[in-house]
Design an enzyme around this catalytic site. Sequence first.
Site, PDB file in Angstrom:
ATOM      1  N   HIS A 218       0.801  -1.213   0.000  1.00 35.97           N
ATOM      2  CA  HIS A 218       0.000   0.000   0.000  1.00 35.97           C
ATOM      3  C   HIS A 218       0.842   1.274   0.000  1.00 35.97           C
ATOM      4  CE1 HIS A 218      -3.051  -3.031   1.070  1.00 35.97           C
ATOM      5  NE2 HIS A 218      -3.822  -2.235   0.355  1.00 35.97           N
ATOM      6  N   ASN A 286      -8.350  -7.779  20.605  1.00 31.82           N
ATOM      7  CA  ASN A 286      -7.077  -7.090  20.781  1.00 31.82           C
ATOM      8  C   ASN A 286      -6.467  -6.966  19.389  1.00 31.82           C
ATOM      9  OD1 ASN A 286      -4.596  -6.057  21.316  1.00 31.82           O
ATOM     10  ND2 ASN A 286      -3.850  -7.766  22.527  1.00 31.82           N
TER      11      ASN A 286
END
Length: 434
Positions: A218, A286
Site C-alpha cells: 500500500h 485485541n
Amino acid sequence: MSVHRKLVLDEVRKYHQDTQGDGVFVPGTTEIWPSGAVLDEDDRIALVEAALEMRIAAGRSSRKFESSFARKMKRRKAHLTNSGSSANLLATTALTSHLLEDRRLRPGDEVITVAAGFPTTVNPILQNGLIPVFVDVELGTYNTTADRVAQAIGPKTRAIIIAHALGNPFEVAEIAQLAVDHDLFLIEDNCDAVGSTYDGKLTGTFGELTTVSFYPAHHLTMGEGGCVLTADLALARIVESLRDWGRDCWCEPGESDKCLKRFKYQMGTLPAGYDHKYIFSHVGYNLKATDLQAALGLTQLAKLDDFVEARKRNWRRLRDGLDGVPHLLLPEATPRSDPSWFGFVLTVSPDAPFKRAELVDFLEGRKIGTRRLFAGNLTRHPAYIDQPHRVVGNLDNSDIITEQTFWVGVYPGLTDEMLDYVISSVKEFVEARG
C-alpha cells in the site's frame, strides 16, 4: 543521545548504504513487482531506534502517528490496528454497538457492497450477522455507480461499505448523499486510495468511518498494520473500545485514572467502585499495533506526498504508452476524481485473438509481475456461495473481470526504464498475435 546509541545508529546507516544494490535494470532478469514497499535509510533507522528503546507495545510513536495521520487525512481521530483487514472489522463492528441505540446495525440488516472486490471489505458484514447486497461495477473505472447503489436500497438496508478500486474513487459524493437521504451509514474502504480526491476532497472524508491498510503493497507501510479514521468522536470511542479488548476505560496500558474516577464507576451489575480499567462495555478484540510499526509509519508518512505523485506519474506513463493498443481496455479515472493509483488495470477484450492467461504468462516470463483484480466476482468463490446475500441487477462486468482482467504495478519503486519495458512487452505480445 548516548554514545552507544549514536554508534549503533551510525553503523545502521553504514549497513544500509553497504547493502544497497547497484540499481541496474536488466530487462527480463530484474523483477518488476506489481507492488512493494519503498524503504530508505530513515526507515531502517526508525525501526532500530524504536527497538533500542524496547518500545515493543503501542506507545509514544503510535499516539504520534495517529494524531499526525488524522491531520493528514483531515479526520479528528485515527486508531491504529494490526492490519487493514482488522480496520474493516472494527469499522463495521462499531456500527453494531449498543451505544448507537436505535441506529445500531443488527443481525439481518443489509449492507450494500460490490461483488468485484477484496474479501476483507465484505467479510466483516457476514461476521457481524449482516447480509451483503452485491452490485456490479463499471469496466474501465472498476467502481460501482450511485445509480446501482440507489437501486439496491431496500427496506432492510442500513449501511454501504465500498472500497475505492485500485485507488480510483467511486462516486463517493453522490453515494454519501444517498446515505444521508436514506439514513444509512457509509464506510469507505480507503486501503488502496490514500491521497485520492473526489471533487477536490480527500477520499475517506465522505463517510462516517474510513479504513486504511499499511501492508507493504500500500501507499504507506508498517509491514503489517491498518487504521480506522473518523470525524465522529462517539464512533472513535467505540472503535477504541472494540480494538482494546472491549474495555470501557480509555487509559493507555501502564496508565491509570486519567478520568480521575477510576474507582467511582457503577456499570452493568458490577459492584459500585469496580476498577474501571477492568470494566468491559463491548465484546471486543485485541487488534492493536506496536510502536515498532508506528515508528516506521512516521518516517513513511513524511514521504506520502512524494509517493502519491510517483504513483500518478507512473500510471500516466503506462496509460500514454499503451494508448491505442488493440484488444485491451485501458483504465479510466472516475469523472471529477484525481486518483492516487494503486495499480494499472487491463481487461482483455472477449473477442481478442489471445487469452488473458496467455498475456499474463508472457509478462510473468519476462519477470513483469501481475495480479488479478482481487477476487473478481466474490459470489463465485467457495467461501461465499452458501453465505446469505442478495444480488441487485446482474454481475456481468464482475464476471468479465473474473475472466479477463489483471493489473501491473505503478508503485514508487518502479523506474521509467521498467515501465517502458512493460509497455514494449505488452505491445510486442499483442502485435505478434495480430
